[in-house]
Design a protein around this motif. Structure first.
Motif, PDB file in Angstrom:
ATOM      1  N   GLY A 177       0.859  -1.182   0.000  1.00 52.04           N
ATOM      2  CA  GLY A 177       0.000   0.000   0.000  1.00 52.04           C
ATOM      3  C   GLY A 177       0.888   1.221   0.000  1.00 52.04           C
ATOM      4  N   VAL A 178       0.324   2.331  -0.457  1.00 52.26           N
ATOM      5  CA  VAL A 178       1.096   3.574  -0.466  1.00 52.26           C
ATOM      6  C   VAL A 178       0.637   4.433   0.704  1.00 52.26           C
ATOM      7  N   TYR A 179       1.569   4.800   1.533  1.00 49.90           N
ATOM      8  CA  TYR A 179       1.256   5.645   2.687  1.00 49.90           C
ATOM      9  C   TYR A 179       2.172   6.864   2.666  1.00 49.90           C
ATOM     10  N   ARG A 180       1.599   8.023   2.440  1.00 54.02           N
ATOM     11  CA  ARG A 180       2.321   9.291   2.428  1.00 54.02           C
ATOM     12  C   ARG A 180       3.601   9.224   1.587  1.00 54.02           C
ATOM     13  N   GLY A 181       3.441   8.742   0.378  1.00 52.19           N
ATOM     14  CA  GLY A 181       4.573   8.715  -0.558  1.00 52.19           C
ATOM     15  C   GLY A 181       5.523   7.559  -0.363  1.00 52.19           C
ATOM     16  N   LEU A 185       5.985   3.250  -0.158  1.00 54.27           N
ATOM     17  CA  LEU A 185       5.402   1.940  -0.439  1.00 54.27           C
ATOM     18  C   LEU A 185       5.636   1.059   0.783  1.00 54.27           C
ATOM     19  N   VAL A 186       4.559   0.535   1.331  1.00 51.84           N
ATOM     20  CA  VAL A 186       4.661  -0.329   2.510  1.00 51.84           C
ATOM     21  C   VAL A 186       4.390  -1.764   2.077  1.00 51.84           C
ATOM     22  N   LEU A 187       5.361  -2.649   2.308  1.00 51.13           N
ATOM     23  CA  LEU A 187       5.260  -4.054   1.892  1.00 51.13           C
ATOM     24  C   LEU A 187       5.135  -4.933   3.124  1.00 51.13           C
ATOM     25  N   SER A 188       4.187  -5.855   3.078  1.00 46.62           N
ATOM     26  CA  SER A 188       3.929  -6.703   4.238  1.00 46.62           C
ATOM     27  C   SER A 188       3.381  -8.057   3.761  1.00 46.62           C
ATOM     28  N   PRO A 189       3.434  -9.078   4.607  1.00 44.16           N
ATOM     29  CA  PRO A 189       3.019 -10.413   4.152  1.00 44.16           C
ATOM     30  C   PRO A 189       1.511 -10.527   3.894  1.00 44.16           C
ATOM     31  N   PRO A 190       1.137 -11.285   2.862  1.00 51.18           N
ATOM     32  CA  PRO A 190      -0.280 -11.513   2.553  1.00 51.18           C
ATOM     33  C   PRO A 190      -0.864 -12.576   3.476  1.00 51.18           C
ATOM     34  N   PRO A 191      -2.172 -12.801   3.434  1.00 45.06           N
ATOM     35  CA  PRO A 191      -2.776 -13.857   4.251  1.00 45.06           C
ATOM     36  C   PRO A 191      -2.125 -15.210   3.984  1.00 45.06           C
ATOM     37  N   PRO A 192      -1.998 -16.060   4.985  1.00 48.60           N
ATOM     38  CA  PRO A 192      -2.663 -15.993   6.289  1.00 48.60           C
ATOM     39  C   PRO A 192      -2.038 -15.019   7.280  1.00 48.60           C
ATOM     40  N   GLU A 194       8.095   6.370  -5.333  1.00 52.20           N
ATOM     41  CA  GLU A 194       8.648   6.679  -6.654  1.00 52.20           C
ATOM     42  C   GLU A 194      10.130   6.974  -6.519  1.00 52.20           C
ATOM     43  N   GLY A 195      10.902   6.469  -7.456  1.00 54.13           N
ATOM     44  CA  GLY A 195      12.337   6.750  -7.454  1.00 54.13           C
ATOM     45  C   GLY A 195      13.063   5.970  -6.388  1.00 54.13           C
ATOM     46  N   LEU A 196      14.343   6.312  -6.277  1.00 53.32           N
ATOM     47  CA  LEU A 196      15.196   5.574  -5.340  1.00 53.32           C
ATOM     48  C   LEU A 196      15.512   6.384  -4.086  1.00 53.32           C
ATOM     49  N   CYS A 197      15.370   7.711  -4.175  1.00 50.13           N
ATOM     50  CA  CYS A 197      15.813   8.557  -3.061  1.00 50.13           C
ATOM     51  C   CYS A 197      14.723   8.661  -1.995  1.00 50.13           C
TER      52      CYS A 197
END
Lengths: 472, 190
Positions: free
Chosen positions: A364-368, A370-377, B80-83
């Motif tokens: 998900g994108v949070y304030r610019g 990208l937040v990556l996290s594990p999917p279900p379960p 976006e981008g790398l920085c």
């Protein structure tokens, strides 16, 4: 005689003067039938000696050079009646010119060789930068639950191991140093992100239920038959899978790092000492007590504990790979027998059927960001849902902490209720739909609309199902 | 749960969380020294807990199924981008870990606090079964009074969860442990 000397000097300078090569080559030509000078022209060696003579007065050298250039600067040769110079059809410096030509060819070869060499070196350096091992040890960081495992991770990095090599070694180390929280008989999840390629993989090695496990059996006797609680361990296959994808050092070497910790011993951490003093499993076996309480009482923090048994297991896994753990060898038989002896239903077939999953994380994108996290379960979608809800509040440093805490508390109530709806999507297709809802910003805005700025919700907004009924 | 976070010179970020479920798992130790997990406790079945919360059908026991998990290794990068800011985070404490991660992300990405400060600040967790808002020992009395004034039923506990993290901003990398953990360590190559 003076003219001859002058001509002699002229020829010498004509060929080698560093002043202006083009001017010198346009010198007036001498007649073909010109009598041979009394003093023969200097040979090449003589000229070199002349130019290289350290005793030659530099002032006279420059003066003579200027003098020789004077005739060439005149545009009307015939007007110089008094000049001893005459027009000639043959270039007296033809030999020298040919020599110059040879020297020009030599220069071209040298320049070409230099350019080729420089280009080759540049290409090699560029390829080394992009494809070679890093020659300069750059920055990095390792964090784990035990300082000795952090140090081990750093050691792996310093020996040119990849980040995943370091993580695998550190995770195995934690299984030795922190047996109350993880180990070879457990499972987990690893998220790997490649910054340059912006690619992520999630390796899910969560334990799975044995084929013969039934809800009724758990309902009836989960608290009296600890063998029923044992899921198929995923740790070894998961770490091996991660190493296959991203490892740089040999698998056996990575495991040897951890085996050394078990063999040489480690200082008991505060957390392990506390767990051994206060959180011993009910009806701990003699083997358990002999291993962790060798002196008959819980060890003190800092005391040395060795695990040669685990060192041997890690050596076997390093040599034979995960097959030694999953494919019906001694290790498999021991685990099956131990669990079945305690009322479990796990079988050798469960071990051989197990596989770690490699999949994409939810994001998900949070304030610019990208937040990556594990999917279900796993409950990554609920985490992203919480962030999506919070993103719409005016959360800045100007807002009081108390107000922010209220918003956070109300948001987490919703996120945790959402998490309680999740499970293994392989067994329930509705979970994928629930996940999509949780990742939706529109849905988050809808939830946010139900949160009061001034009052806690008297009842949960969403139905809540059972969450972590047992301590973990 | 145990956490490992690595940000290496190879430009990879690794976040990993592993578990045996209860302390020492099932307590079953094989002759080779392997402790077996108790992960089947993470499934849901009727009448398991004293609070009689509704069992989750999505998380019911089935052969081959993986139980619901709050193991949440989390990575953050610029959209976006790398920085910009990169983060690797992990947490223990089951559902309390989700609450902890949310608040740490809020501190770093919204309130622009540094990672050490973000990990150290007090955290809360709403326990849905008991309807109590648990707060850790870092909370001040004023904060608790404010929350109670808003209708929250607050319970103060020592520690809710340990959240460790590593942060990279351009080429500067730092690894930070949760100060609540007595044994964890973060190390950085300078």
């Amino acid at each position: 005689m003076a003219a001859e000397n002058e001509a002699s000097q002229e020829s010498a300078l004509g060929a080698y003067s560093p002043v202006d090569y083009m001017s010198i080559t346009s010198f007036p030509r001498l007649p073909e039938d010109e009598p041979a000078p009394a003093a023969p022209l200097r040979g090449r060696k003589d000229e070199d000696a002349f130019l290289g003579d350290p005793d030659t007065d530099p002032d006279s050298f420059l003066k003579s050079a200027r003098l020789q250039r004077l005739p060439s600067s005149s545009s009307e040769m015939g007007s110089q009646d008094g000049s001893p110079l005459r027009e000639t059809r043959k270039d007296p410096f033809s030999a020298a010119a040919a020599e110059c030509s040879c020297r020009q060819d030599g220069l071209t070869v040298i320049v070409t060789a230099c350019l080729t060499f420089a280009t080759g070196v540049t290409v090699a350096l560029v390829m080394q930068i992009y494809f070679g091992d890093p020659q300069i040890f750059q920055q990095g960081a390792v964090v784990t639950d035990a300082s000795s495992c952090t140090a081990l991770g750093m050691e792996v990095l310093s020996k040119q191991g990849s980040s995943v090599d370091a993580a695998v070694a550190a995770a195995l180390c934690l299984g030795i140093v922190a047996p109350h929280s993880s180990g070879l008989g457990g499972g987990g999840v690893m998220l790997v992100h490649d910054i340059r390629r912006n690619e992520s993989h999630l390796i899910d090695f969560r334990e799975s239920a044995p084929g013969a496990l039934r809800e009724e059996a758990l309902q009836r006797s989960w608290d009296t038959k600890p063998g029923l609680l044992v899921g198929v361990p995923g740790m070894v296959k998961g770490l091996h899978e991660a190493h296959q994808l991203y490892g740089r050092l040999p698998w056996s070497q990575v495991l040897a790092f951890a085996a050394a910790v078990a063999q040489d011993g480690f200082n008991v951490t505060h957390d392990l000492a506390h767990a051994l003093a206060e959180q011993l499993p009910p009806n701990a076996s003699d083997r358990f007590l002999d291993t962790f309480l060798p002196l008959g009482h819980p060890p003190l923090p800092g005391s040395l504990l060795r695990r040669p048994d685990l060192a041997e297991v890690l050596d076997i896994l390093g040599t034979s790979g995960p097959a030694a753990f999953y494919n019906g060898g001694n290790l498999t038989l021991e685990m099956v027998a131990e669990a079945q002896h305690a009322g479990g239903v796990i079988t050798e077939e469960d071990f051989s059927n197990y596989s770690a999953l490699t999949e994409k994380p939810v994001c998900g994108v949070y304030r610019g960001h990208l937040v990556l996290s594990p999917p279900p379960p796993h409950t990554g979608p609920a985490l992203i849902s919480a962030l999506n809800i919070l993103e719409g509040f005016n959360l800045t440093s100007l807002v009081s902490r108390e107000q922010a805490l209220h918003w956070v508390a109300e948001t987490l109530k919703i996120a945790l209720a959402l998490a309680s709806r999740l499970g293994d999507p392989v067994y329930d297709s509705t979970i994928t739909e629930s996940m999509d809802d949780m990742l939706s910003k529109v849905e988050a805005a809808n939830f946010r609309g139900h949160i009061s700025d001034s009052q806690a919700a008297p009842a949960p907004l969403l139905p809540v199902y059972e969450l972590d009924g047992a301590p973990t | 749960a145990a956490q490992v976070l690595v940000m290496g010179p190879d430009d990879f970020i690794v976040a990993m969380v592993s578990s045996l479920n209860r302390p020492f798992g099932s307590g079953l130790l094989t002759p080779s020294g392997i402790l077996l997990n108790s992960q089947m406790l993470d499934f849901s079945w009727p009448n398991r807990t004293a609070n009689h919360s509704a069992p989750s059908l999505e998380n019911s026991v089935q052969p081959g199924k993986r139980p619901l998990s709050f193991l949440l290794p989390t990575v953050v990068r610029p959209a976006e981008g790398l920085c910009g800011t990169y983060l690797a985070l992990g947490a223990n404490g089951a559902a309390r870990g989700l609450s902890g991660l949310t608040q740490v992300l809020l501190n770093v990405l919204t309130l622009n606090r540094n990672l050490s400060d973000s990990l150290a600040r007090g955290r809360l967790h709403p326990d849905l079964q008991s309807n109590l808002l648990q707060v850790d020992s870092e909370f001040t009395e004023e904060e608790i009074e404010f929350l109670e004034a808003r209708g929250h039923h607050v319970e103060k506990v020592d520690v809710l969860s340990w959240v460790h993290g590593s942060r990279r901003t351009n080429t500067f990398i730092i690894g930070v442990k949760d100060p609540r953990s007595p044994d964890a360590a973060g190390a950085t190559i300078l």
